[in-house]
Scaffold this active site. Structure first.
Site, PDB file in Angstrom:
ATOM      1  N   GLY A 136       0.825  -1.208   0.000  1.00 34.84           N
ATOM      2  CA  GLY A 136       0.000   0.000   0.000  1.00 34.84           C
ATOM      3  C   GLY A 136       0.853   1.249   0.000  1.00 34.84           C
ATOM      4  N   ARG A 154      -0.183   5.442  -1.805  1.00 37.77           N
ATOM      5  CA  ARG A 154      -1.081   6.508  -1.338  1.00 37.77           C
ATOM      6  C   ARG A 154      -0.909   6.692   0.164  1.00 37.77           C
ATOM      7  NH1 ARG A 154      -6.713   5.672  -1.565  1.00 37.77           N
ATOM      8  NH2 ARG A 154      -6.673   3.488  -2.210  1.00 37.77           N
ATOM      9  N   GLY A 175      21.283   5.224  -8.510  1.00 39.77           N
ATOM     10  CA  GLY A 175      21.626   3.800  -8.505  1.00 39.77           C
ATOM     11  C   GLY A 175      20.661   2.920  -7.731  1.00 39.77           C
ATOM     12  N   ASN A 224       1.494  -2.168   5.481  1.00 31.43           N
ATOM     13  CA  ASN A 224       0.616  -0.992   5.601  1.00 31.43           C
ATOM     14  C   ASN A 224      -0.694  -1.141   4.826  1.00 31.43           C
ATOM     15  OD1 ASN A 224       0.111   2.158   5.654  1.00 31.43           O
ATOM     16  ND2 ASN A 224       0.173   1.578   3.494  1.00 31.43           N
ATOM     17  N   SER A 267      -3.910   0.335  14.082  1.00 29.50           N
ATOM     18  CA  SER A 267      -4.898   1.420  14.156  1.00 29.50           C
ATOM     19  C   SER A 267      -5.316   1.623  15.604  1.00 29.50           C
ATOM     20  CB  SER A 267      -6.140   1.037  13.342  1.00 29.50           C
ATOM     21  OG  SER A 267      -7.214   1.904  13.645  1.00 29.50           O
ATOM     22  N   TYR A 310     -12.785  -4.758  11.145  1.00 26.91           N
ATOM     23  CA  TYR A 310     -11.601  -3.885  11.117  1.00 26.91           C
ATOM     24  C   TYR A 310     -10.843  -3.961  12.441  1.00 26.91           C
ATOM     25  CZ  TYR A 310      -8.739   0.268  10.332  1.00 26.91           C
ATOM     26  OH  TYR A 310      -7.680   1.128  10.189  1.00 26.91           O
ATOM     27  N   ALA A 365     -10.827  -6.315  14.672  1.00 28.75           N
ATOM     28  CA  ALA A 365     -10.195  -7.629  14.860  1.00 28.75           C
ATOM     29  C   ALA A 365      -8.942  -7.757  13.993  1.00 28.75           C
ATOM     30  CB  ALA A 365     -11.185  -8.738  14.521  1.00 28.75           C
ATOM     31  N   LYS A 394      -6.946  -5.408  13.008  1.00 26.66           N
ATOM     32  CA  LYS A 394      -5.863  -4.560  13.513  1.00 26.66           C
ATOM     33  C   LYS A 394      -5.343  -5.064  14.861  1.00 26.66           C
ATOM     34  CE  LYS A 394      -5.557  -1.705  10.078  1.00 26.66           C
ATOM     35  NZ  LYS A 394      -4.336  -1.661   9.267  1.00 26.66           N
ATOM     36  N   ILE A 430      -5.858  10.483  10.551  1.00 28.48           N
ATOM     37  CA  ILE A 430      -4.808  11.104   9.723  1.00 28.48           C
ATOM     38  C   ILE A 430      -5.509  11.802   8.554  1.00 28.48           C
ATOM     39  CG2 ILE A 430      -2.721  10.677   8.373  1.00 28.48           C
ATOM     40  CD1 ILE A 430      -2.512  10.131  11.487  1.00 28.48           C
TER      41      ILE A 430
HETATM   42  N1  LIG Z   1      -5.892   7.221   7.546  1.00 26.36           N
HETATM   43  C1  LIG Z   1      -5.993   7.006   8.857  1.00 26.36           C
HETATM   44  O1  LIG Z   1      -6.347   7.890   9.624  1.00 26.36           O
HETATM   45  C2  LIG Z   1      -5.669   5.665   9.433  1.00 26.36           C
HETATM   46  C3  LIG Z   1      -5.953   5.467  10.785  1.00 26.36           C
HETATM   47  C4  LIG Z   1      -5.644   4.235  11.364  1.00 26.36           C
HETATM   48  C5  LIG Z   1      -5.053   3.246  10.610  1.00 26.36           C
HETATM   49  N2  LIG Z   1      -4.796   3.459   9.296  1.00 26.36           N
HETATM   50  C6  LIG Z   1      -4.188   2.354   8.571  1.00 26.36           C
HETATM   51  O2  LIG Z   1      -3.073   2.817   7.841  1.00 26.36           O
HETATM   52  C7  LIG Z   1      -2.922   2.061   6.645  1.00 26.36           C
HETATM   53  C8  LIG Z   1      -2.868   3.012   5.464  1.00 26.36           C
HETATM   54  O3  LIG Z   1      -4.049   3.766   5.481  1.00 26.36           O
HETATM   55  P1  LIG Z   1      -4.296   5.025   4.518  1.00 26.36           P
HETATM   56  O4  LIG Z   1      -5.337   5.814   5.176  1.00 26.36           O
HETATM   57  O5  LIG Z   1      -3.000   5.629   4.136  1.00 26.36           O
HETATM   58  O6  LIG Z   1      -4.948   4.243   3.279  1.00 26.36           O
HETATM   59  P2  LIG Z   1      -5.189   4.647   1.756  1.00 26.36           P
HETATM   60  O7  LIG Z   1      -4.822   6.066   1.487  1.00 26.36           O
HETATM   61  O8  LIG Z   1      -6.576   4.192   1.462  1.00 26.36           O
HETATM   62  O9  LIG Z   1      -4.139   3.702   0.989  1.00 26.36           O
HETATM   63  C9  LIG Z   1      -4.268   2.324   1.059  1.00 26.36           C
HETATM   64  C10 LIG Z   1      -3.152   1.684   0.270  1.00 26.36           C
HETATM   65  O10 LIG Z   1      -3.274   0.250   0.424  1.00 26.36           O
HETATM   66  C11 LIG Z   1      -3.353  -0.356  -0.873  1.00 26.36           C
HETATM   67  N3  LIG Z   1      -4.153  -1.575  -0.807  1.00 26.36           N
HETATM   68  C12 LIG Z   1      -5.442  -1.714  -0.403  1.00 26.36           C
HETATM   69  N4  LIG Z   1      -5.830  -3.005  -0.488  1.00 26.36           N
HETATM   70  C13 LIG Z   1      -4.747  -3.699  -0.965  1.00 26.36           C
HETATM   71  C14 LIG Z   1      -4.522  -5.053  -1.282  1.00 26.36           C
HETATM   72  N5  LIG Z   1      -5.461  -5.985  -1.136  1.00 26.36           N
HETATM   73  N6  LIG Z   1      -3.307  -5.392  -1.773  1.00 26.36           N
HETATM   74  C15 LIG Z   1      -2.325  -4.468  -1.937  1.00 26.36           C
HETATM   75  N7  LIG Z   1      -2.483  -3.166  -1.646  1.00 26.36           N
HETATM   76  C16 LIG Z   1      -3.691  -2.780  -1.174  1.00 26.36           C
HETATM   77  C17 LIG Z   1      -3.977   0.717  -1.748  1.00 26.36           C
HETATM   78  O11 LIG Z   1      -3.717   0.425  -3.110  1.00 26.36           O
HETATM   79  P3  LIG Z   1      -4.732   1.048  -4.254  1.00 26.36           P
HETATM   80  O12 LIG Z   1      -4.579   2.526  -4.133  1.00 26.36           O
HETATM   81  O13 LIG Z   1      -4.228   0.487  -5.527  1.00 26.36           O
HETATM   82  O14 LIG Z   1      -6.099   0.571  -3.882  1.00 26.36           O
HETATM   83  C18 LIG Z   1      -3.255   1.957  -1.225  1.00 26.36           C
HETATM   84  O15 LIG Z   1      -1.940   2.039  -1.767  1.00 26.36           O
HETATM   85  C19 LIG Z   1      -4.113   1.099   6.594  1.00 26.36           C
HETATM   86  O16 LIG Z   1      -3.724  -0.166   7.046  1.00 26.36           O
HETATM   87  C20 LIG Z   1      -5.119   1.735   7.545  1.00 26.36           C
HETATM   88  O17 LIG Z   1      -5.970   0.773   8.134  1.00 26.36           O
HETATM   89  C21 LIG Z   1      -5.094   4.639   8.688  1.00 26.36           C
END
Ligand SMILES: NC(=O)c1ccc[n+]([C@@H]2O[C@H](COP(=O)([O-])OP(=O)(O)OC[C@H]3O[C@@H](n4cnc5c(N)ncnc54)[C@H](OP(=O)(O)O)[C@@H]3O)[C@@H](O)[C@H]2O)c1
Length: 257
Positions: free
Chosen positions: A19, A22, A64, A100, A152, A165, A167, A169, A198
């Site tokens: 992941g 993004r 490189g 991630n 999370s 979700y 479970a 995490k 975030i």
């Molecule tokens: N944002 C928050 O506030 C927050 C809070 C707590 C925890 N988190 C955790 O932090 C992590 C990142 O979150 P984020 O908010 O940055 O998420 P995000 O912006 O939605 O990005 C998710 C990334 O994961 C990839 N992905 C999703 N399903 C996948 C799969 N089956 N195989 C490979 N790649 C996959 C996506 O690829 P595509 O773009 O190609 O779909 C993307 O690159 C997650 O585990 C989330 O649960 C986030």
């Protein structure tokens, strides 16, 4: 006198970020590029984001260093095996793994379908196990490894997304602690980061300002977090050979224990 961390310059060692195209994953990949790693980032469905991430990461990589963009489902063990083989061949054994990739489809307890349960567990938790299992032998060979699992706040206090979700995490924390205990003597640390709210990542990017204000009011800092806040926690874990099995909360004090 303090010694300089060997992780300040990763010297072209391979790092994998699932992941990594993004949000939080991209921020961590940028940090690793700046530290001199060669990078593999895994993405699933968003081709436009992958294209933009590739450009951005290429601009940050040191001369490189290699970059691989790997498309596929990190929750599928066959895909992970194939991706890992490509990384080993192109970039060498993996020194840093960041689990991630994650999805957070909101649903109340009784509304979670079998399919949603399985997909969330597979994507968020099984992917971390599959990738860790692949890279651990190479980390043992070089006597160095860093595995960071992005959990999370939901792993700590249940959260609001749903039982699937929470479970997935919470499972990451068990994986982290077990791995830390078994693998520390090989120079491999496993740690988790538990972010919350975030604002420049994932579901929060499109939130209107009134909802952001409501969320901010639930934190001790009165604010939402930024990807950079999570990246700082990651960099600390990268640089810390004597820190293993911990979960760093990056949540503005929304949950404390
Ligand atoms: N944002 C928050 O506030 C927050 C809070 C707590 C925890 N988190 C955790 O932090 C992590 C990142 O979150 P984020 O908010 O940055 O998420 P995000 O912006 O939605 O990005 C998710 C990334 O994961 C990839 N992905 C999703 N399903 C996948 C799969 N089956 N195989 C490979 N790649 C996959 C996506 O690829 P595509 O773009 O190609 O779909 C993307 O690159 C997650 O585990 C989330 O649960 C986030």
């Amino acid at each position: 006198m303090s010694s300089i961390s060997p992780t300040e310059d990763l010297g072209g060692a391979a790092a994998v970020v699932t992941g990594g195209t993004r949000g939080i994953g991209l921020g961590i990949a940028e940090c690793l590029a700046g530290r001199g790693a060669s990078l593999a980032v895994v993405w699933h469905r968003n081709e436009a984001a992958a294209g933009a991430a590739e450009k951005r990461l290429r601009s940050l990589l040191r001369p490189g260093r290699g970059l691989l963009l790997l498309q596929g489902d990190a929750g599928d063990p066959a895909v992970v095996r194939a991706h890992h083989a490509r990384v080993r061949e192109a970039l060498g054994p993996v020194a840093v793994l960041v689990n991630n990739a994650g999805i957070m489809p909101p649903a109340a307890f009784e509304q979670v379908s079998d399919a949603a349960w399985e997909e969330t567990l597979r994507t968020n938790l099984s992917s971390a196990f599959y990738w860790s299992r692949e890279v651990i032998p190479g980390m043992k060979e070089r006597g160095f490894g860093r595995i960071v699992n992005i959990a999370s706040i939901a792993a700590r206090g249940g959260g609001v997304i749903g039982p699937h979700y929470a479970a997935s995490k919470a499972g990451m924390l068990g994986l982290t602690r077990y791995g830390a205990r078994e693998l520390g003597r090989f120079g491999i640390t496993l740690n988790a980061i538990a972010p919350a709210f975030i604002e420049d990542a994932g579901i929060f990017v499109d939130y209107p300002s009134e909802r952001k204000a409501e969320i901010s009011a639930r934190t001790a800092t009165g604010s939402m977090g930024r990807v950079d806040d999570v990246v700082r926690a990651f960099a600390y874990l990268l640089d810390s050979p004597f820190v293993t099995g911990v979960c760093l909360d990056v949540n503005g004090g929304a949950f404390m224990i």
